[in-house]
Structures are given as C-alpha cells and as structure tokens.
Write a protein that holds these residues in place. Structure first.
Motif, PDB file in Angstrom:
ATOM      1  N   VAL A   1       1.455  -1.748   0.323  1.00 57.52           N
ATOM      2  CA  VAL A   1       0.276   0.142  -0.016  1.00 57.52           C
ATOM      3  C   VAL A   1       0.582   1.049   0.115  1.00 57.52           C
ATOM      4  CG1 VAL A   1      -1.662   1.294   1.193  1.00 57.52           C
ATOM      5  CG2 VAL A   1      -1.262  -1.165   1.045  1.00 57.52           C
ATOM      6  N   LYS A   2       2.125   1.241   0.724  1.00 54.58           N
ATOM      7  CA  LYS A   2       2.292   2.404   0.711  1.00 54.58           C
ATOM      8  C   LYS A   2       3.661   2.554  -0.928  1.00 54.58           C
ATOM      9  CE  LYS A   2       6.975   4.501   2.701  1.00 54.58           C
ATOM     10  NZ  LYS A   2       7.364   4.824   1.927  1.00 54.58           N
ATOM     11  N   LEU A   3       3.289   2.134  -1.529  1.00 56.10           N
ATOM     12  CA  LEU A   3       3.360   2.416  -3.133  1.00 56.10           C
ATOM     13  C   LEU A   3       2.496   3.506  -3.269  1.00 56.10           C
ATOM     14  CD1 LEU A   3       5.299  -0.685  -4.585  1.00 56.10           C
ATOM     15  CD2 LEU A   3       6.592   0.956  -3.882  1.00 56.10           C
ATOM     16  N   ILE A   4       0.939   2.753  -3.211  1.00 54.50           N
ATOM     17  CA  ILE A   4       0.272   3.737  -3.887  1.00 54.50           C
ATOM     18  C   ILE A   4       0.137   4.793  -2.491  1.00 54.50           C
ATOM     19  CG2 ILE A   4      -2.748   3.643  -3.666  1.00 54.50           C
ATOM     20  CD1 ILE A   4      -2.005   0.423  -3.338  1.00 54.50           C
ATOM     21  N   ALA A   5       0.649   4.917  -1.594  1.00 53.69           N
ATOM     22  CA  ALA A   5       0.220   6.155  -1.112  1.00 53.69           C
ATOM     23  C   ALA A   5       2.013   7.549  -1.391  1.00 53.69           C
ATOM     24  CB  ALA A   5       0.752   5.940   0.636  1.00 53.69           C
ATOM     25  N   ASP A   6       2.357   6.839  -2.291  1.00 50.03           N
ATOM     26  CA  ASP A   6       3.923   7.419  -2.903  1.00 50.03           C
ATOM     27  C   ASP A   6       3.519   7.882  -3.838  1.00 50.03           C
ATOM     28  OD1 ASP A   6       5.140   6.977  -0.411  1.00 50.03           O
ATOM     29  OD2 ASP A   6       6.409   5.478  -1.163  1.00 50.03           O
ATOM     30  N   GLU A   7       2.561   6.805  -4.494  1.00 44.23           N
ATOM     31  CA  GLU A   7       1.895   8.253  -6.085  1.00 44.23           C
ATOM     32  C   GLU A   7       1.078   8.329  -5.698  1.00 44.23           C
ATOM     33  OE1 GLU A   7       1.022   4.145  -8.417  1.00 44.23           O
ATOM     34  OE2 GLU A   7       2.973   3.442  -8.303  1.00 44.23           O
ATOM     35  N   ILE A   8       0.340   8.960  -5.253  1.00 49.43           N
ATOM     36  CA  ILE A   8      -0.641  10.368  -4.434  1.00 49.43           C
ATOM     37  C   ILE A   8       0.090  11.230  -3.605  1.00 49.43           C
ATOM     38  CG2 ILE A   8      -2.536  10.620  -3.198  1.00 49.43           C
ATOM     39  CD1 ILE A   8      -3.692   7.555  -2.906  1.00 49.43           C
ATOM     40  N   LYS A   9       0.554  10.751  -3.254  1.00 47.42           N
ATOM     41  CA  LYS A   9       1.974  11.943  -3.117  1.00 47.42           C
ATOM     42  C   LYS A   9       2.569  12.542  -3.652  1.00 47.42           C
ATOM     43  CE  LYS A   9       5.571  13.715   0.455  1.00 47.42           C
ATOM     44  NZ  LYS A   9       5.839  12.677   1.699  1.00 47.42           N
ATOM     45  N   GLU A  10       2.832  11.592  -4.951  1.00 51.06           N
ATOM     46  CA  GLU A  10       3.896  12.944  -5.887  1.00 51.06           C
ATOM     47  C   GLU A  10       2.357  13.209  -7.176  1.00 51.06           C
ATOM     48  OE1 GLU A  10       6.918  10.514  -9.456  1.00 51.06           O
ATOM     49  OE2 GLU A  10       5.966   9.296  -7.962  1.00 51.06           O
ATOM     50  N   ARG A  11       1.851  12.600  -7.198  1.00 46.60           N
ATOM     51  CA  ARG A  11       0.725  13.095  -7.975  1.00 46.60           C
ATOM     52  C   ARG A  11       0.198  14.657  -7.752  1.00 46.60           C
ATOM     53  NH1 ARG A  11      -3.753   9.874 -11.409  1.00 46.60           N
ATOM     54  NH2 ARG A  11      -2.719   8.097 -11.166  1.00 46.60           N
ATOM     55  N   PHE A  12      -0.564  14.557  -6.403  1.00 45.47           N
ATOM     56  CA  PHE A  12      -0.936  15.248  -6.047  1.00 45.47           C
ATOM     57  C   PHE A  12      -0.185  16.476  -5.063  1.00 45.47           C
ATOM     58  CE2 PHE A  12      -5.222  12.586  -5.090  1.00 45.47           C
ATOM     59  CZ  PHE A  12      -5.155  13.139  -5.727  1.00 45.47           C
ATOM     60  N   SER A  13       0.445  16.213  -5.595  1.00 47.59           N
ATOM     61  CA  SER A  13       2.025  17.736  -5.022  1.00 47.59           C
ATOM     62  C   SER A  13       2.472  18.256  -5.976  1.00 47.59           C
ATOM     63  CB  SER A  13       3.027  17.374  -4.074  1.00 47.59           C
ATOM     64  OG  SER A  13       3.218  16.393  -2.947  1.00 47.59           O
ATOM     65  N   VAL A  14       1.659  17.381  -7.576  1.00 46.51           N
ATOM     66  CA  VAL A  14       1.688  18.297  -8.704  1.00 46.51           C
ATOM     67  C   VAL A  14       0.955  19.049  -9.049  1.00 46.51           C
ATOM     68  CG1 VAL A  14       2.973  18.066 -10.859  1.00 46.51           C
ATOM     69  CG2 VAL A  14       4.556  16.979  -8.964  1.00 46.51           C
ATOM     70  N   THR A  15      -0.107  18.574  -9.333  1.00 41.05           N
ATOM     71  CA  THR A  15      -1.181  18.496 -10.023  1.00 41.05           C
ATOM     72  C   THR A  15      -2.174  18.147  -8.590  1.00 41.05           C
ATOM     73  OG1 THR A  15      -0.241  17.261 -11.808  1.00 41.05           O
ATOM     74  CG2 THR A  15      -3.258  17.966 -11.483  1.00 41.05           C
ATOM     75  N   PRO A  16      -3.107  18.579  -7.942  1.00 40.46           N
ATOM     76  CA  PRO A  16      -4.248  19.159  -6.883  1.00 40.46           C
ATOM     77  C   PRO A  16      -5.331  18.601  -7.820  1.00 40.46           C
ATOM     78  CG  PRO A  16      -3.234  21.147  -7.069  1.00 40.46           C
ATOM     79  CD  PRO A  16      -2.773  20.443  -7.783  1.00 40.46           C
ATOM     80  N   PRO A  17      -6.236  17.009  -7.416  1.00 40.11           N
ATOM     81  CA  PRO A  17      -7.558  16.982  -7.673  1.00 40.11           C
ATOM     82  C   PRO A  17      -8.698  17.760  -8.253  1.00 40.11           C
ATOM     83  CG  PRO A  17      -7.283  16.233  -5.596  1.00 40.11           C
ATOM     84  CD  PRO A  17      -5.592  16.535  -5.746  1.00 40.11           C
ATOM     85  N   GLN A  18      -9.100  17.365  -8.763  1.00 37.02           N
ATOM     86  CA  GLN A  18     -10.727  18.456  -8.847  1.00 37.02           C
ATOM     87  C   GLN A  18     -11.921  18.374  -8.336  1.00 37.02           C
ATOM     88  OE1 GLN A  18     -11.036  17.830 -13.382  1.00 37.02           O
ATOM     89  NE2 GLN A  18     -11.683  19.708 -13.620  1.00 37.02           N
ATOM     90  N   VAL A  19     -11.629  17.060  -7.612  1.00 36.74           N
ATOM     91  CA  VAL A  19     -13.082  16.714  -6.599  1.00 36.74           C
ATOM     92  C   VAL A  19     -12.418  15.763  -5.826  1.00 36.74           C
ATOM     93  CG1 VAL A  19     -14.856  16.511  -8.314  1.00 36.74           C
ATOM     94  CG2 VAL A  19     -12.741  14.865  -7.618  1.00 36.74           C
ATOM     95  N   PRO A  20     -12.807  15.507  -4.612  1.00 34.25           N
ATOM     96  CA  PRO A  20     -11.888  15.129  -3.189  1.00 34.25           C
ATOM     97  C   PRO A  20     -12.655  13.823  -3.132  1.00 34.25           C
ATOM     98  CG  PRO A  20     -14.139  16.202  -2.452  1.00 34.25           C
ATOM     99  CD  PRO A  20     -14.124  16.957  -4.113  1.00 34.25           C
ATOM    100  N   ALA A  21     -11.336  13.281  -4.175  1.00 30.71           N
ATOM    101  CA  ALA A  21     -12.044  11.969  -4.414  1.00 30.71           C
ATOM    102  C   ALA A  21     -10.536  11.692  -5.231  1.00 30.71           C
ATOM    103  CB  ALA A  21     -13.356  11.334  -4.686  1.00 30.71           C
ATOM    104  N   LEU A  22     -10.846   9.412  -5.461  1.00 30.15           N
ATOM    105  CA  LEU A  22      -9.277   9.371  -5.597  1.00 30.15           C
ATOM    106  C   LEU A  22      -9.969   7.596  -6.258  1.00 30.15           C
ATOM    107  CD1 LEU A  22      -7.323   6.975  -4.363  1.00 30.15           C
ATOM    108  CD2 LEU A  22      -6.599   9.474  -3.635  1.00 30.15           C
ATOM    109  N   LEU A  23      -9.750   7.127  -6.698  1.00 25.51           N
ATOM    110  CA  LEU A  23      -9.626   6.028  -7.383  1.00 25.51           C
ATOM    111  C   LEU A  23      -8.893   4.452  -7.020  1.00 25.51           C
ATOM    112  CD1 LEU A  23     -12.683   5.337 -10.209  1.00 25.51           C
ATOM    113  CD2 LEU A  23     -12.755   4.274  -7.772  1.00 25.51           C
ATOM    114  N   ILE A  24      -8.475   3.553  -7.015  1.00 28.01           N
ATOM    115  CA  ILE A  24      -8.232   2.826  -6.968  1.00 28.01           C
ATOM    116  C   ILE A  24      -8.129   1.782  -8.222  1.00 28.01           C
ATOM    117  CG2 ILE A  24      -6.281   1.320  -6.070  1.00 28.01           C
ATOM    118  CD1 ILE A  24      -6.599   2.791  -3.556  1.00 28.01           C
ATOM    119  N   ARG A  25      -7.162   1.759  -9.352  1.00 23.91           N
ATOM    120  CA  ARG A  25      -7.779   0.166  -9.886  1.00 23.91           C
ATOM    121  C   ARG A  25      -8.562  -0.702  -9.166  1.00 23.91           C
ATOM    122  NH1 ARG A  25      -8.097   1.622 -15.195  1.00 23.91           N
ATOM    123  NH2 ARG A  25      -6.208   3.238 -14.826  1.00 23.91           N
ATOM    124  N   ASN A  26      -9.702  -0.926  -9.998  1.00 25.92           N
ATOM    125  CA  ASN A  26     -10.197  -2.649  -9.274  1.00 25.92           C
ATOM    126  C   ASN A  26     -10.124  -3.289  -7.461  1.00 25.92           C
ATOM    127  OD1 ASN A  26     -10.483  -3.816 -11.878  1.00 25.92           O
ATOM    128  ND2 ASN A  26      -9.026  -3.461 -12.761  1.00 25.92           N
TER     129      ASN A  26
END
Length: 209
Positions: A148-173
């Motif tokens: 799960v830490k890999l998912i958390a790291d990717e969330i941190k990396e992406r959102f630090s550059v591009t904040p989401p439009q809505v307060p929600a995210l999907l993890i595939r499947n």
C-alpha cells in the motif's frame, strides 16, 4: 452551568461504516474509515473487523509522527493507513477520510484507459464542489499495488504537482477514497460518487457512455 457533552469521534465512523456495509460497499472486513482529532492524530478502523459490527474498541489511534497507540487486544491499524496519512498531510483541512469497495467503483475504474476517469456532467458534482455548467471534470485513478505504501507514494507525488478537481480518487479494481472537512461531508461524498458510478455503469450498459 451545564458541562458540554463530549461526543466520541468514533461514533460517527461506526454509524457510517454500518450504513456503507448495508449498501454492500464494505462487505466482509473490506474498507476503512478515519477521522482526525484536534491534536493531529486520527482514529482509523482496525484491520480485520466487520464494518457492520464495529464497536469503540475496533479503532486504532495514529499520531502525526506515525506512532501507533497500543490497544487492549493488540489490534492492528488498517493496511491502508499510509493512504490516510498522505491525504491528511496533503490536505490540512481534511478531517475525515473514507474508503469503500463497491462493485461499481471497480467497474468504472476499468473505463479509464489512463490515470484519470472522465466524469459525466451531472448535478451531483455540485455536492463535490464543482460549480460549473457542463464541467469537464475527471477523477484521478491510481494503480493497485500489494504494498500500500507504493499507492500512497504515487498519490503524494501526483497530487503535489496536480491537485485533484474533486476530493476523491480511485484505485483501479480496488475502490474509491474520499476526504472532507467533516465526517458528515465524507459520508455524503461517498454517496455522491457512488451515485455517479452507478450512473456510469448503467450508461455503459445501454451504450450512452
């Protein structure tokens, strides 16, 4: 003078979990809910607990430095605690973070060929803070990883550059995660995104999506 009534923050999590369980969004022991306290620590559902039968003892307290408060029965925090920690660090205004596993969330994650899911311009988006006419709105999609830490790291990396439009995210499947400034808002956000997902699945079935 009457003393103020103190409400345990875990009570709202218990009520929300029971509601989501009844909707079929937290079957078995799936999903996790958390709420942040004024000192920056947060309660999160313990691992391996049925979300339809939670009690006050079925939560683990996590402190800002990552310290885990020991419980009487040595309960372990949810395996996805790292995602909650990242959300709270990225969004200081967030008070609650909810993650559920619905069939529709998993299906719509397969509709996204890349790392975002285009959302239909439904009225429900207003409830997620999108106040535009015919908005061009997307929800971030992340790959699922056993660690799960890999998912958390990717969330941190992406959102630090591009904040989401809505307060929600999907993890595939896997499922959807939302965060909000109150437990009530987080519960509403889950209901809103699940409505949107059901609309998308139905639209895909009849060929309009």
């Amino acid at each position: 003078m009457n003393s103020p009534i103190l409400t345990d923050a875990r009570l709202e999590l218990i009520a929300a979990a029971r509601h989501f369980y009844q909707q079929g969004w937290m079957v078995g022991t799936a999903g996790n809910l958390s709420t942040r306290l004024p000192d920056g620590s947060f309660w999160i559902t313990a691992s391996g607990k049925s979300k339809g039968e939670l009690a006050l003892g079925d939560f683990v307290r996590i402190y800002p430095d990552g310290r885990v408060e020991l419980t009487a029965d040595d309960s372990k925090p949810s395996a996805e605690t790292a995602i909650h920690q990242v959300i709270y660090n990225l969004f200081p205004e967030a008070v609650s973070c909810y993650h559920v596993h619905s069939v529709e969330a998993n299906l719509v994650s397969c509709f996204a060929p890349g790392d975002v899911l285009p959302l239909p311009a439904l009225e429900m988006l207003k409830g997620l803070g999108v106040w535009e006419e015919n908005p061009n709105c997307v929800m971030p999609v992340f790959a699922n990883h056993l660690q799960v830490k890999l998912i958390a790291d990717e969330i941190k990396e992406r959102f630090s550059v591009t904040p989401p439009q809505v307060p929600a995210l999907l993890i595939r499947n896997h499922g959807v995660t939302v965060w909000a400034t109150s437990p009530i808002d987080a519960r509403n956000y889950i209901e809103l995104v699940e409505y949107i997902f059901r609309y998308m699945v139905a639209g895909h079935r009849i060929g309009i999506m």
